[in-house]
Scaffold this active site. Structure first.
Site, PDB file in Angstrom:
ATOM      1  CE  LYS A 196      -1.610   2.976   2.702  1.00 26.99           C
ATOM      2  NZ  LYS A 196      -1.645   4.208   1.873  1.00 26.99           N
ATOM      3  N   GLY A 249       7.577   5.106   7.557  1.00 30.39           N
ATOM      4  CA  GLY A 249       6.737   6.288   7.723  1.00 30.39           C
ATOM      5  C   GLY A 249       7.016   6.935   9.060  1.00 30.39           C
ATOM      6  CB  SER A 250       5.130   9.449  10.925  1.00 31.27           C
ATOM      7  OG  SER A 250       3.876   8.812  10.979  1.00 31.27           O
ATOM      8  CB  THR A 251       7.819   7.947  15.319  1.00 29.40           C
ATOM      9  OG1 THR A 251       9.147   7.857  14.782  1.00 29.40           O
ATOM     10  CG2 THR A 251       7.798   7.319  16.700  1.00 29.40           C
ATOM     11  CD  GLU A 252       0.733  11.019  14.659  1.00 29.83           C
ATOM     12  OE1 GLU A 252       1.473  11.736  13.949  1.00 29.83           O
ATOM     13  OE2 GLU A 252      -0.459  11.241  14.843  1.00 29.83           O
ATOM     14  N   GLY A 254       3.802   4.422  13.014  1.00 27.46           N
ATOM     15  CA  GLY A 254       4.496   3.181  13.385  1.00 27.46           C
ATOM     16  C   GLY A 254       3.908   2.573  14.652  1.00 27.46           C
ATOM     17  CD  GLU A 271      14.422   1.228   8.273  1.00 25.40           C
ATOM     18  OE1 GLU A 271      14.844   2.303   8.744  1.00 25.40           O
ATOM     19  OE2 GLU A 271      15.075   0.172   8.302  1.00 25.40           O
ATOM     20  CB  CYS A 305      13.872   9.247   7.292  1.00 26.07           C
ATOM     21  SG  CYS A 305      14.814   8.240   6.152  1.00 26.07           S
ATOM     22  CD  GLU A 402      10.745  12.823  10.782  1.00 25.59           C
ATOM     23  OE1 GLU A 402       9.634  12.329  11.000  1.00 25.59           O
ATOM     24  OE2 GLU A 402      11.637  12.236  10.153  1.00 25.59           O
TER      25      GLU A 402
HETATM   26  P1  NAP Z   1       3.009   8.450   7.456  1.00 23.44           P
HETATM   27  O1  NAP Z   1       1.978   9.498   7.570  1.00 23.44           O
HETATM   28  O2  NAP Z   1       3.391   7.707   8.668  1.00 23.44           O
HETATM   29  O3  NAP Z   1       2.496   7.462   6.329  1.00 23.44           O
HETATM   30  C1  NAP Z   1       3.259   6.369   5.879  1.00 23.44           C
HETATM   31  C2  NAP Z   1       2.320   5.341   5.286  1.00 23.44           C
HETATM   32  O4  NAP Z   1       1.449   4.853   6.299  1.00 23.44           O
HETATM   33  C3  NAP Z   1       1.418   5.885   4.192  1.00 23.44           C
HETATM   34  O5  NAP Z   1       1.236   4.893   3.208  1.00 23.44           O
HETATM   35  C4  NAP Z   1       0.142   6.141   4.949  1.00 23.44           C
HETATM   36  O6  NAP Z   1      -0.989   6.152   4.120  1.00 23.44           O
HETATM   37  C5  NAP Z   1       0.117   4.965   5.885  1.00 23.44           C
HETATM   38  N1  NAP Z   1      -0.752   5.127   7.047  1.00 23.44           N
HETATM   39  C6  NAP Z   1      -1.209   6.279   7.604  1.00 23.44           C
HETATM   40  N2  NAP Z   1      -2.010   5.998   8.659  1.00 23.44           N
HETATM   41  C7  NAP Z   1      -2.070   4.652   8.767  1.00 23.44           C
HETATM   42  C8  NAP Z   1      -2.736   3.756   9.655  1.00 23.44           C
HETATM   43  N3  NAP Z   1      -3.525   4.193  10.640  1.00 23.44           N
HETATM   44  N4  NAP Z   1      -2.549   2.436   9.481  1.00 23.44           N
HETATM   45  C9  NAP Z   1      -1.763   1.967   8.509  1.00 23.44           C
HETATM   46  N5  NAP Z   1      -1.123   2.757   7.622  1.00 23.44           N
HETATM   47  C10 NAP Z   1      -1.261   4.090   7.748  1.00 23.44           C
HETATM   48  O7  NAP Z   1       4.360   9.027   6.886  1.00 23.44           O
HETATM   49  P2  NAP Z   1       4.574   9.948   5.626  1.00 23.44           P
HETATM   50  O8  NAP Z   1       4.094  11.316   5.977  1.00 23.44           O
HETATM   51  O9  NAP Z   1       4.048   9.294   4.401  1.00 23.44           O
HETATM   52  O10 NAP Z   1       6.163   9.913   5.529  1.00 23.44           O
HETATM   53  C11 NAP Z   1       6.959  10.688   6.335  1.00 23.44           C
HETATM   54  C12 NAP Z   1       7.544   9.902   7.482  1.00 23.44           C
HETATM   55  O11 NAP Z   1       8.238   8.757   7.009  1.00 23.44           O
HETATM   56  C13 NAP Z   1       8.563  10.688   8.266  1.00 23.44           C
HETATM   57  O12 NAP Z   1       8.364  10.537   9.638  1.00 23.44           O
HETATM   58  C14 NAP Z   1       9.885  10.070   7.843  1.00 23.44           C
HETATM   59  O13 NAP Z   1      10.924  10.227   8.752  1.00 23.44           O
HETATM   60  C15 NAP Z   1       9.511   8.659   7.634  1.00 23.44           C
HETATM   61  N6  NAP Z   1      10.498   7.990   6.761  1.00 23.44           N
HETATM   62  C16 NAP Z   1      11.385   7.124   7.314  1.00 23.44           C
HETATM   63  C17 NAP Z   1      12.329   6.502   6.522  1.00 23.44           C
HETATM   64  C18 NAP Z   1      13.321   5.541   7.111  1.00 23.44           C
HETATM   65  O14 NAP Z   1      13.906   4.792   6.351  1.00 23.44           O
HETATM   66  N7  NAP Z   1      13.540   5.509   8.403  1.00 23.44           N
HETATM   67  C19 NAP Z   1      12.364   6.763   5.160  1.00 23.44           C
HETATM   68  C20 NAP Z   1      11.461   7.658   4.631  1.00 23.44           C
HETATM   69  C21 NAP Z   1      10.508   8.259   5.435  1.00 23.44           C
HETATM   70  P3  NAP Z   1      -1.594   7.544   3.512  1.00 23.44           P
HETATM   71  O15 NAP Z   1      -0.519   8.557   3.560  1.00 23.44           O
HETATM   72  O16 NAP Z   1      -1.977   7.154   2.150  1.00 23.44           O
HETATM   73  O17 NAP Z   1      -2.757   7.916   4.366  1.00 23.44           O
END
Ligand code: NAP
Ligand code: MG
Length: 500
Positions: A196, A249-252, A254, A271, A305, A402
């Site tokens: 997804k 994605g985000s820690t929240e 996660g 991650e 990130c 962040e």
């Molecule tokens: P995000 O809001 O956490 O979303 C990541 C993914 O999770 C998206 O596909 C999102 O779907 C999905 N998602 C949202 N709510 C969910 C839920 N309740 N249950 C299951 N899945 C859900 O993060 P983002 O804004 O896309 O990305 C930014 C974050 O990613 C930052 O915190 C960044 O540090 C982190 N990141 C980490 C790395 C690493 O390797 N450590 C690399 C890149 C990014 P939708 O967005 O379609 O709603």
């Protein structure tokens, strides 16, 4: 006449009537829903739509992935045939490199040079790296010493078996590579996948599904369900027949995923975010540190990130560092990622830009000095100037949280005590990466070992490679991607004991 004939292949793909990719076929969502509009962040205009997949689509995709894992050609495929499949996917990424790059720039807003250009190159490299592993995933033979069986009569062997059906949930910040980083180890180990992608930049994940189809990946092995996190993502992370979830994605979010995964205790790798320190010692190569700091803070508009957003600079270099970083930031060309020379593209969305502007305002309200940048550009699209703050403290949200935007906070330190410097770096809930700038080997190694982060870079920032593990300490994640460690989350050990 087909109006898409004149379009760039990436734009023609984006403009398609998109469907979900389930069990090797392109299908409509099972429940009627409005397609999700997707914007070009450089203009704010809608460029295409993707299906709003829901729980029933996720269930169908998981069922297809389960069938493909248990029966049919996939479990019967020899390691060398799987290796060939991954090599073919690498070749396809290269052959379609121009389309992939263009799609990333259009959908995410990233600058073509270097981020857009690098996406297919890194994807091909990733598929080749894991292709190399397929024929080398090996267990072991171990002695057992369990009376009454003598060592000569008893032994055990350990098989490394694929963990099963994997869910992959990916962010929008580097969309194609994020999807490839999940898919490649899963396929290398013999797992099946339901992916997804983030709804803000979903097209390249659908294109990846098409490449899988062209490479001959058997039906059900790779499935892509577009949709919102709160619906499709939540259904996938709670699904009782998913064995493992790989999330970036985000820690929240996660933490939400960890709670959802508890139902069937699916394996989880994460991650997550970072608030990464960039430490400039008094003997650092200042011009190199400044030039790298600008990239560390502003690459992908800070939506990265690995963003180096907390900069600690020895007091003797502080004023020059701040002045030179601000000059470098102001010299960076902002614009549409396709325009020549552009280094800073738009933020992914109006919401994301507003969020970052909120942090900038909070920083100023808390007494931080905004040295340069910080303003939205008065033009269509979600552009924001790279921003340098000085006189920040660890009490401020711009230093603690962040931001995921182009905002750097620069703080001086006036000590040679490595424990004290490491304490600054470690004053965070995160632990993804850090960088140390020094020519002194003792300082380099001393700080590297004191810093609580999965990756510490000396005289570089964020030089990741597919060959070396990447991932976070603390609330930056669980597990590692890349390197040999990255295979483990997709495998499980089975011990067979034998008495002869
Ligand atoms: P995000 O809001 O956490 O979303 C990541 C993914 O999770 C998206 O596909 C999102 O779907 C999905 N998602 C949202 N709510 C969910 C839920 N309740 N249950 C299951 N899945 C859900 O993060 P983002 O804004 O896309 O990305 C930014 C974050 O990613 C930052 O915190 C960044 O540090 C982190 N990141 C980490 C790395 C690493 O390797 N450590 C690399 C890149 C990014 P939708 O967005 O379609 O709603
Ligand atoms: Mg987009």
């Amino acid at each position: 006449m087909d109006a898409t004939l004149d379009l760039h292949p990436a734009d023609a793909f984006i403009a398609r009537d998109h469907k979900l990719f389930i069990d090797g076929a392109w299908v409509d969502p099972r429940e009627a829903s409005d397609p999700i509009p997707v914007l070009n962040p450089a203009t704010g205009a809608v460029i295409g739509h993707v299906p709003d997949g829901g729980a029933r689509d996720v269930a169908a995709a998981v069922a297809a992935a389960r069938r493909a894992f248990e029966t049919g050609p996939w479990p019967a495929m020899s390691p060398s045939a799987r290796e060939k499949l991954l090599l073919d996917l690498a070749d396809l990424c290269e052959a379609e490199g121009e389309t992939i790059s263009h799609m990333e720039v259009r959908d995410n807003g990233m600058a073509m040079m270097p981020a857009g250009m690098l996406a297919p190159v890194m994807a091909a490299k990733t598929f080749r790296y894991y292709a190399g592993w397929v024929t080398k995933i090996a267990g072991s033979v171990l002695p057992v010493d369990q009376p009454p069986f003598s060592q000569s009569k008893a032994f055990a062997y350990v098989r490394k078996e694929p963990v099963g059906v994997c869910a992959a949930i990916t962010p929008w910040n580097y969309p194609f590579m994020m999807a490839v980083m999940k898919l490649a180890p899963a396929l290398a180990t013999g797992c099946t996948v339901v992916l997804k992608p983030a709804e803000l930049a979903p097209f390249s994940a659908l294109f990846l599904a098409e490449l899988c189809q062209r490479a001959g990946v058997p039906p059900g092995v790779v499935n892509v369900v577009t949709g919102y996190g709160e619906t499709a993502g939540a259904a996938l992370s709670a699904h009782p027949d998913v064995d493992k979830i790989a999330f970036t994605g985000s820690t929240e979010v996660g933490k939400i995923i960890v709670r959802a995964a508890a139902g069937n205790l699916k394996k989880v790798s994460l991650e997550l975010g970072g608030k990464n320190p960039f430490i400039v010692m008094k003997d650092a190569d200042l011009p190199l540190a400044v030039a790298t700091a600008a990239k560390a803070a502003f690459f992908l508009q800070g939506q990265n990130c690995q963003c180096g957003s907390r900069m600690y600079v020895h007091a003797s270099l502080f004023d020059r560092f701040v002045a030179d970083l601000s000059t470098a930031a102001q010299a960076m060309k902002i614009g549409d990622g396709f325009a020549p020379g552009v280094q800073i593209g738009p933020m992914i969305s109006a919401d994301q830009r507003a969020r970052v502007e909120g942090y900038i305002a909070a920083g100023e309200a808390a007494g931080a000095e905004r040295v340069s940048g910080g303003r939205a550009l008065a033009r269509p699209g979600f552009f924001l100037e790279p921003t340098v703050f000085a006189r920040t403290t660890h009490a401020m949200s711009i230093v603690r949280e962040e931001i995921f935007g182009p905002v750097a906070s620069v703080m001086p330190f006036d000590t040679d005590d490595l424990d004290a410097i490491a304490a600054l770096a470690n004053d965070t809930t995160y632990g993804l990466i850090a960088s140390v700038w020094t020519k002194d080997l003792s300082n380099a190694i001393g700080l590297s070992h004191r810093i609580k982060a999965g990756n510490v870079a000396v005289n570089n920032h964020g030089m990741t490679d597919i060959t070396v593990p990447f991932g976070g300490y603390r609330q930056s994640g669980w597990g590692r991607e890349f390197g040999p460690e990255s295979l483990e989350p997709y495998l499980q050990a089975k011990t067979v004991t034998l008495v002869t």
